[in-house]
Enzyme design. Structure first.
Site, PDB file in Angstrom:
ATOM      1  N   LYS A 102      -1.015  -4.171  -2.665  1.00 10.70           N
ATOM      2  CA  LYS A 102      -0.776  -4.090  -1.337  1.00 10.70           C
ATOM      3  C   LYS A 102      -1.080  -3.518  -0.640  1.00 10.70           C
ATOM      4  CE  LYS A 102       3.108  -5.120   1.534  1.00 10.70           C
ATOM      5  NZ  LYS A 102       4.328  -3.820   1.952  1.00 10.70           N
ATOM      6  N   GLY A 163      12.307  -2.589   7.984  1.00  3.22           N
ATOM      7  CA  GLY A 163      13.129  -2.503   7.916  1.00  3.22           C
ATOM      8  C   GLY A 163      14.424  -2.493   9.385  1.00  3.22           C
ATOM      9  N   ALA A 189       9.249  -7.613   5.219  1.00  3.36           N
ATOM     10  CA  ALA A 189       9.504  -7.216   6.348  1.00  3.36           C
ATOM     11  C   ALA A 189      10.144  -7.573   6.914  1.00  3.36           C
ATOM     12  CB  ALA A 189       8.479  -6.906   7.477  1.00  3.36           C
ATOM     13  N   GLY A 190      11.215  -6.718   7.479  1.00  2.00           N
ATOM     14  CA  GLY A 190      12.326  -7.378   8.235  1.00  2.00           C
ATOM     15  C   GLY A 190      13.438  -8.781   7.769  1.00  2.00           C
ATOM     16  N   ASN A 211      12.535  -4.907   0.559  1.00  2.00           N
ATOM     17  CA  ASN A 211      13.168  -2.921   0.196  1.00  2.00           C
ATOM     18  C   ASN A 211      14.457  -2.665   0.671  1.00  2.00           C
ATOM     19  OD1 ASN A 211      11.952   0.353  -0.516  1.00  2.00           O
ATOM     20  ND2 ASN A 211      13.609  -0.484  -1.089  1.00  2.00           N
ATOM     21  N   THR A 212      14.935  -2.665   2.338  1.00  2.00           N
ATOM     22  CA  THR A 212      15.801  -2.110   3.031  1.00  2.00           C
ATOM     23  C   THR A 212      16.311  -2.981   2.200  1.00  2.00           C
ATOM     24  OG1 THR A 212      13.800  -0.950   4.570  1.00  2.00           O
ATOM     25  CG2 THR A 212      16.438  -0.983   5.188  1.00  2.00           C
TER      26      THR A 212
END
Length: 261
Positions: A102, A163, A189-190, A211-212
């Site tokens: 990635k 994040g 993301a987001g 992830n987050t």
């Protein structure tokens, strides 16, 4: 309806949820959350975690063994093409020739927005060297098409800042990217909660990487399970085809055959 597998480059997968490994309190929580997510692809920040480059530190591969998961090395923390290229080379060496990576080349520390110029430069070099590139990019359809045209195997537009948990801020542009793409499109993301993941899938995206949203939840393992269900529900809703939006009401009860007149 039987769904088709997710095909990325030369590999195919059943799960459309991809997860990261950062921000968990320990390796045990990481392990439990990944299992609860049902993910087959697990992304690893080569510059930030140990997958064998530090013999005196815990090895993340002890909880995400390559024989069980597809390890997706990423270039998080790279702010120019050269450092991203070096990181991918290191990952291939550590993972015995593994070539699926990635690519993310960041513009600045505050927004972690992609630096498109450096991303294009790195992608071109890595593809020429035999890497299969899943690329983090903006939600610009023109940039996405350029990355696909040069040979990236998956396009990964951000839903919002990394994040941030702000969700899918520009669903229209992501829809355009998906409509124009001949390779998988995965929101990266987001995502902040399960409804964000479902929305991404309802737009027709092929998957979501997060992830987050899991690791920073009050109960990460439970959130991982919720995300698994959200991805599946959003995908099924997309395949089912939503009803048309209408300006006015349309009664669901039949208008013929009334008992009373």
């Amino acid at each position: 309806m039987q769904d088709s597998p997710l095909i990325i480059g030369s590999r195919q997968f059943q799960s459309r949820l991809l997860v990261g490994t950062g921000k968990y309190k320990d390796l045990n929580e990481t392990d439990l959350a990944i299992q609860a997510s049902g993910a087959e692809i697990v992304t690893v920040a080569i510059r930030r975690v140990n997958i064998g480059q530090h013999a005196d530190q815990p090895n993340l591969l002890s909880v995400i063994p390559p024989e069980k998961y597809t390890i997706l090395p990423n270039t998080a923390g790279c702010f120019d093409a050269d450092s991203a290229i070096r990181t991918c080379m290191l990952a291939r060496e550590l993972l015995d020739g593994h070539n699926l990576v990635k690519l993310e080349v960041l513009g600045d520390q505050d927004t972690l927005y992609p630096n498109i110029t450096e991303t294009l430069k790195a992608a071109r070099t890595l593809i020429d060297d035999g890497f299969e590139i899943m690329v983090y990019t903006s939600d610009d359809p023109i940039v996405a098409k350029e990355l696909e045209s040069m040979g990236c195997v998956a396009i990964m537009p951000l839903g919002s800042l990394i994040g941030s948990g702000l969700g899918i801020l520009n669903p229209h542009t992501i829809s355009i990217i998906k409509e124009n793409a001949k390779v998988p499109v995965l929101v990266d993301a987001g995502v902040g909660t399960a409804s964000d993941a479902a929305i991404a899938m309802e737009l027709g995206c092929d998957g979501v990487l997060m992830n987050t949203a899991i690791a920073a939840a009050q109960h990460p393992v439970l959130m991982a399970s919720a995300m698994k269900k959200a991805i599946e529900a959003g995908r099924e809703a997309f395949l089912a085809g939503r009803m048309p939006r209408k300006r006015m009401a349309n009664a669901s009860s039949p208008e013929t055959g009334y008992f009373f007149k």
